[in-house]
Write a protein that holds these residues in place. Structure first.
Motif, PDB file in Angstrom:
ATOM      1  N   SER A   1      47.618  36.924  34.258  1.00 19.56           N
ATOM      2  CA  SER A   1      47.500  36.893  32.496  1.00 19.56           C
ATOM      3  C   SER A   1      45.882  36.704  32.065  1.00 19.56           C
ATOM      4  O   SER A   1      44.898  36.720  32.604  1.00 19.56           O
ATOM      5  CB  SER A   1      47.284  34.739  32.517  1.00 19.56           C
ATOM      6  OG  SER A   1      47.980  34.745  31.074  1.00 19.56           O
ATOM      7  N   ARG A   2      46.626  37.405  30.958  1.00 14.94           N
ATOM      8  CA  ARG A   2      44.781  37.425  29.907  1.00 14.94           C
ATOM      9  C   ARG A   2      44.381  36.936  29.552  1.00 14.94           C
ATOM     10  O   ARG A   2      43.465  36.678  28.700  1.00 14.94           O
ATOM     11  CB  ARG A   2      45.573  39.249  28.779  1.00 14.94           C
ATOM     12  CG  ARG A   2      45.414  40.289  30.001  1.00 14.94           C
ATOM     13  CD  ARG A   2      45.256  41.427  28.561  1.00 14.94           C
ATOM     14  NE  ARG A   2      45.902  42.499  29.240  1.00 14.94           N
ATOM     15  CZ  ARG A   2      47.174  42.917  30.181  1.00 14.94           C
ATOM     16  NH1 ARG A   2      48.353  42.096  29.347  1.00 14.94           N
ATOM     17  NH2 ARG A   2      47.016  44.182  30.299  1.00 14.94           N
ATOM     18  N   ARG A   3      45.573  35.621  28.926  1.00 14.68           N
ATOM     19  CA  ARG A   3      45.228  34.458  28.084  1.00 14.68           C
ATOM     20  C   ARG A   3      45.811  33.491  28.491  1.00 14.68           C
ATOM     21  O   ARG A   3      47.236  33.893  28.416  1.00 14.68           O
ATOM     22  CB  ARG A   3      44.834  35.105  26.263  1.00 14.68           C
ATOM     23  CG  ARG A   3      44.646  33.899  25.762  1.00 14.68           C
ATOM     24  CD  ARG A   3      44.175  34.455  24.021  1.00 14.68           C
ATOM     25  NE  ARG A   3      45.313  34.927  23.410  1.00 14.68           N
ATOM     26  CZ  ARG A   3      45.455  34.365  22.694  1.00 14.68           C
ATOM     27  NH1 ARG A   3      45.254  33.239  22.291  1.00 14.68           N
ATOM     28  NH2 ARG A   3      47.529  35.203  22.438  1.00 14.68           N
TER      29      ARG A   3
ATOM     30  N   ALA B   1      47.308  35.530  47.227  1.00 18.67           N
ATOM     31  CA  ALA B   1      46.147  35.052  45.866  1.00 18.67           C
ATOM     32  C   ALA B   1      45.147  36.343  45.715  1.00 18.67           C
ATOM     33  O   ALA B   1      45.647  36.617  44.395  1.00 18.67           O
ATOM     34  CB  ALA B   1      45.636  33.724  46.176  1.00 18.67           C
ATOM     35  N   ALA B   2      45.074  37.247  46.632  1.00 17.73           N
ATOM     36  CA  ALA B   2      44.032  37.807  46.561  1.00 17.73           C
ATOM     37  C   ALA B   2      45.078  39.415  45.835  1.00 17.73           C
ATOM     38  O   ALA B   2      44.493  40.067  45.002  1.00 17.73           O
ATOM     39  CB  ALA B   2      44.145  38.884  47.490  1.00 17.73           C
TER      40      ALA B   2
ATOM     41  N   ALA C   1      41.210  40.603  37.768  1.00 11.75           N
ATOM     42  CA  ALA C   1      39.980  41.434  37.912  1.00 11.75           C
ATOM     43  C   ALA C   1      40.618  43.136  36.932  1.00 11.75           C
ATOM     44  O   ALA C   1      39.501  43.380  36.233  1.00 11.75           O
ATOM     45  CB  ALA C   1      39.490  42.325  39.141  1.00 11.75           C
ATOM     46  N   GLN C   2      42.140  43.805  37.561  1.00 13.27           N
ATOM     47  CA  GLN C   2      42.141  44.714  35.897  1.00 13.27           C
ATOM     48  C   GLN C   2      42.190  44.433  34.440  1.00 13.27           C
ATOM     49  O   GLN C   2      41.776  45.308  33.723  1.00 13.27           O
ATOM     50  CB  GLN C   2      43.285  44.787  36.422  1.00 13.27           C
ATOM     51  CG  GLN C   2      44.438  46.732  35.600  1.00 13.27           C
ATOM     52  CD  GLN C   2      45.804  46.375  36.205  1.00 13.27           C
ATOM     53  OE1 GLN C   2      46.278  47.310  37.538  1.00 13.27           O
ATOM     54  NE2 GLN C   2      46.806  45.863  35.427  1.00 13.27           N
TER      55      GLN C   2
ATOM     56  N   VAL D   1      39.825  42.384  33.793  1.00 14.33           N
ATOM     57  CA  VAL D   1      38.527  42.031  32.967  1.00 14.33           C
ATOM     58  C   VAL D   1      38.114  43.904  32.646  1.00 14.33           C
ATOM     59  O   VAL D   1      37.006  44.053  31.680  1.00 14.33           O
ATOM     60  CB  VAL D   1      38.118  41.395  33.647  1.00 14.33           C
ATOM     61  CG1 VAL D   1      36.145  41.550  33.652  1.00 14.33           C
ATOM     62  CG2 VAL D   1      37.984  40.304  34.378  1.00 14.33           C
ATOM     63  N   ARG D   2      38.574  44.473  33.670  1.00 10.40           N
ATOM     64  CA  ARG D   2      37.972  45.846  33.791  1.00 10.40           C
ATOM     65  C   ARG D   2      39.052  46.924  32.008  1.00 10.40           C
ATOM     66  O   ARG D   2      38.434  48.050  32.198  1.00 10.40           O
ATOM     67  CB  ARG D   2      38.592  46.951  34.943  1.00 10.40           C
ATOM     68  CG  ARG D   2      38.025  46.085  36.192  1.00 10.40           C
ATOM     69  CD  ARG D   2      38.023  47.216  37.281  1.00 10.40           C
ATOM     70  NE  ARG D   2      38.924  47.603  37.271  1.00 10.40           N
ATOM     71  CZ  ARG D   2      39.804  47.006  38.772  1.00 10.40           C
ATOM     72  NH1 ARG D   2      39.634  46.283  38.812  1.00 10.40           N
ATOM     73  NH2 ARG D   2      40.761  47.045  38.769  1.00 10.40           N
ATOM     74  N   GLY D   3      39.592  46.102  32.126  1.00 10.94           N
ATOM     75  CA  GLY D   3      40.349  46.750  30.713  1.00 10.94           C
ATOM     76  C   GLY D   3      41.138  47.361  31.239  1.00 10.94           C
ATOM     77  O   GLY D   3      41.877  48.986  30.564  1.00 10.94           O
ATOM     78  N   GLY D   4      42.409  47.765  32.436  1.00  7.38           N
ATOM     79  CA  GLY D   4      42.849  48.972  32.500  1.00  7.38           C
ATOM     80  C   GLY D   4      44.286  48.623  32.466  1.00  7.38           C
ATOM     81  O   GLY D   4      44.469  47.952  31.664  1.00  7.38           O
ATOM     82  N   PRO D   5      45.336  49.308  32.789  1.00  3.50           N
ATOM     83  CA  PRO D   5      46.811  49.495  32.432  1.00  3.50           C
ATOM     84  C   PRO D   5      46.956  48.320  32.964  1.00  3.50           C
ATOM     85  O   PRO D   5      46.696  48.198  33.947  1.00  3.50           O
ATOM     86  CB  PRO D   5      46.897  50.774  33.128  1.00  3.50           C
ATOM     87  CG  PRO D   5      46.260  51.370  34.290  1.00  3.50           C
ATOM     88  CD  PRO D   5      44.565  50.773  34.161  1.00  3.50           C
ATOM     89  N   ASP D   6      48.708  48.346  32.192  1.00  7.11           N
ATOM     90  CA  ASP D   6      49.315  46.735  33.037  1.00  7.11           C
ATOM     91  C   ASP D   6      50.967  47.155  33.831  1.00  7.11           C
ATOM     92  O   ASP D   6      51.112  46.346  34.281  1.00  7.11           O
ATOM     93  CB  ASP D   6      49.090  45.536  31.924  1.00  7.11           C
ATOM     94  CG  ASP D   6      49.623  46.432  30.769  1.00  7.11           C
ATOM     95  OD1 ASP D   6      50.112  46.057  29.918  1.00  7.11           O
ATOM     96  OD2 ASP D   6      50.535  47.982  30.885  1.00  7.11           O
ATOM     97  N   GLY D   7      50.570  48.828  33.634  1.00  8.25           N
ATOM     98  CA  GLY D   7      51.524  48.353  34.201  1.00  8.25           C
ATOM     99  C   GLY D   7      53.298  48.050  33.580  1.00  8.25           C
ATOM    100  O   GLY D   7      54.273  48.631  34.448  1.00  8.25           O
ATOM    101  N   THR D   8      53.086  47.990  32.028  1.00 10.38           N
ATOM    102  CA  THR D   8      54.376  47.601  31.714  1.00 10.38           C
ATOM    103  C   THR D   8      54.389  48.898  31.323  1.00 10.38           C
ATOM    104  O   THR D   8      56.179  49.123  30.951  1.00 10.38           O
ATOM    105  CB  THR D   8      53.948  46.785  30.156  1.00 10.38           C
ATOM    106  OG1 THR D   8      53.162  47.576  29.139  1.00 10.38           O
ATOM    107  CG2 THR D   8      53.662  45.196  30.927  1.00 10.38           C
TER     108      THR D   8
END
Length: 376
Positions: free
Chosen positions: A230-232, A358-359, A366-367, A369-376
């Motif tokens: 979750s981002r938020r 969990a990993a 972590a993605q 935090v980096r601002g990477g793509p979310d796969g949506t």
């Protein structure tokens, strides 16, 4: 090739050792005979790994009891199994016949808190101009038509399955059909639900859909941890978000709270979530598709007796019907139009599977935090 009792067997080698598959795994249809559950049809699944669950045919083909090696995974309420003829669909009556269980279906035209909305689309203003909706809609209290069940071999792999249909309909109202297929692979500790909701009527119908997936003790216990990418995370319940993902021991006088997640999906569009109890090396996970169910809430209830955590992927936010309408997110199904939903639920047994899952979730966090793509 299924792994049973620590050994992998081909179909031929397994069948040489047993009189019929039911000795090791299978699906059995039974009927409950007492109390409020008298007359309710249940399909009992056993995969052979120690994983077992019930499909409650007369309560919208939902998943009731679920366990691994005798350890319960799902939360069951004090109501227990309740036949559909005792179901109370109006206002907050849902709570009186909510038996808990691993998956409770909410919908098909409404989810979340009771509300009222227009009935103009049914074209009968002299009968009614509005529709009153009870908590989580009507579908969860309706019996299914059992279409079939059994096992299917594909080479050396065997899948246990059951299919049913639930029709939610009214004269001068909606006519929505839920077609459900439940599958579990022999030797595995998971099941899949494949749903199609179709408007089989002749007028448009609103559509809201939610899987209420209820995890209980001993997976829920002091220091159990929620894993969600979750981002938020937000809540409207006036409680802190900080620390919400760690469970407490049962609390006297506890109050429920719901927490909503801004999801992060994997590159293929799937979202993994879980509740894990590391001290018992036991957990429950779910995987769903963000394109089908873009919203996710957890219901956290740390009370005595009502001691559970529900993982709830949904078509809509937790704010309910007025919010969905205001945002333009309330879905409508035209006559003949359909939606598909897919859900996987399983057990995490042992520290290694828990760490691996969990990993999987941590990589997505972590993605973000980096601002990477979310796969949506």
């Amino acid at each position: 090739m299924p792994e049973l009792f620590g050994t992998r067997y081909s179909r031929a080698e397994l069948l040489r050792r047993i009189g019929r598959l039911e000795q090791a795994a299978g699906v059995r249809l039974v009927t409950l005979g007492d109390g409020q559950g008298r007359g309710v049809r249940v399909l009992e699944f056993r995969t052979g790994s120690g994983f077992a669950f019930d499909v409650v045919a007369d309560r919208s083909f939902d998943i009731g009891r679920c366990e691994l090696g005798g350890q319960p995974l799902s939360w069951l309420s004090a109501a227990g199994a309740v036949a559909p003829w005792y179901y109370e669909p109006a206002e907050w009556g849902w709570f009186r016949s909510w038996g808990g269980g691993m998956v409770v279906t909410c919908g098909l035209d409404h989810t979340l808190v009771p509300d009222e909305d227009t009935a103009a689309h049914f074209n009968q203003p002299h009968v009614r101009t509005t529709v009153r909706y009870g908590l989580h809609g009507r579908v969860g209290g309706l019996p299914a038509r059992l279409a079939g069940y059994g096992e299917r071999w594909d080479g050396d792999e065997c899948v246990l399955w059951a299919e049913g249909e639930v029709h939610q309909s009214a004269v001068f109202g909606e006519s929505l059909l839920l077609r459900r297929r439940v599958e579990a692979r022999v030797g595995a500790s998971a099941f899949e639900i494949h749903d199609v909701v179709e408007n089989v009527g002749h007028t448009p119908s609103s559509h809201m859909f939610l899987y209420h997936c209820n995890v209980g003790f001993p997976v829920v216990d002091e220091s159990s941890e929620l894993l969600v990418p979750s981002r938020r995370t937000t809540t409207d319940y006036g409680v802190p978000v900080e620390g919400y993902q760690i469970m407490s021991a049962p609390l006297r006088g506890a109050t429920e709270a719901c927490f909503e997640h801004e999801l992060i999906a994997e590159p293929g569009g799937t979202v993994p979530a879980a509740l894990v109890n590391r001290s018992r090396a036991l957990g429950v996970y779910q995987v769903f598709r963000i394109a089908q169910l873009p919203h996710h809430t957890v219901w956290r209830m740390m009370g005595e007796g009502t001691y559970a955590l529900a993982l709830e992927p949904s078509t809509n936010r937790d704010a309910g019907r007025p919010d969905a309408r205001q945002r333009g997110e309330l879905q409508w199904l035209e006559p003949g139009e359909a939606r598909r939903y897919d859900l996987e639920i399983g057990a995490l047994a042992g520290q290694a599977p828990i760490d691996e899952f969990a990993a999987r979730v941590s990589r997505l966090a972590a993605q973000a935090v980096r601002g990477g793509p979310d796969g949506t």
